[in-house]
Design a protein around this motif. Structure first.
Motif: not given
Length: 78
Positions: A11-26
């Motif tokens: 979960x932490x890895x997915x949250x990080x990747x969505x936020x950093x790579x896709x500039x999404x609010x998580x």
């Protein structure tokens, strides 16, 4: 917005990747009173690092994966 349920390693890895790579609010939802799932460690009253759920071992033969995880924590080869 992305909602991730669970603040363990996945979960932490997915949250990080969505936020950093896709500039999404998580938003991360976790039922425990700590993050890191079963890899949670804490320092006790004597200053000792305690693995709440037992020891953690990380195995990989991939240099790419090894270098990636080293960005977030110090892993000691054994």
């Amino acid at each position: 917005m992305i909602v991730v349920v669970g603040a363990g390693i996945s979960g932490a890895t997915l949250a990080y990747l969505y936020a950093e790579l896709f500039d999404k609010k998580v938003v991360v939802l976790e039922k425990r009173d700590h993050i890191a799932g079963n890899c949670y460690d804490y320092v006790d009253e004597y200053g000792l690092l305690v693995s709440k759920y037992g020891p953690h071992f990380f195995h990989t033969n991939s240099d790419k994966v090894w270098h990636y995880v080293q960005r977030f924590a110090k892993f000691v080869p054994w």
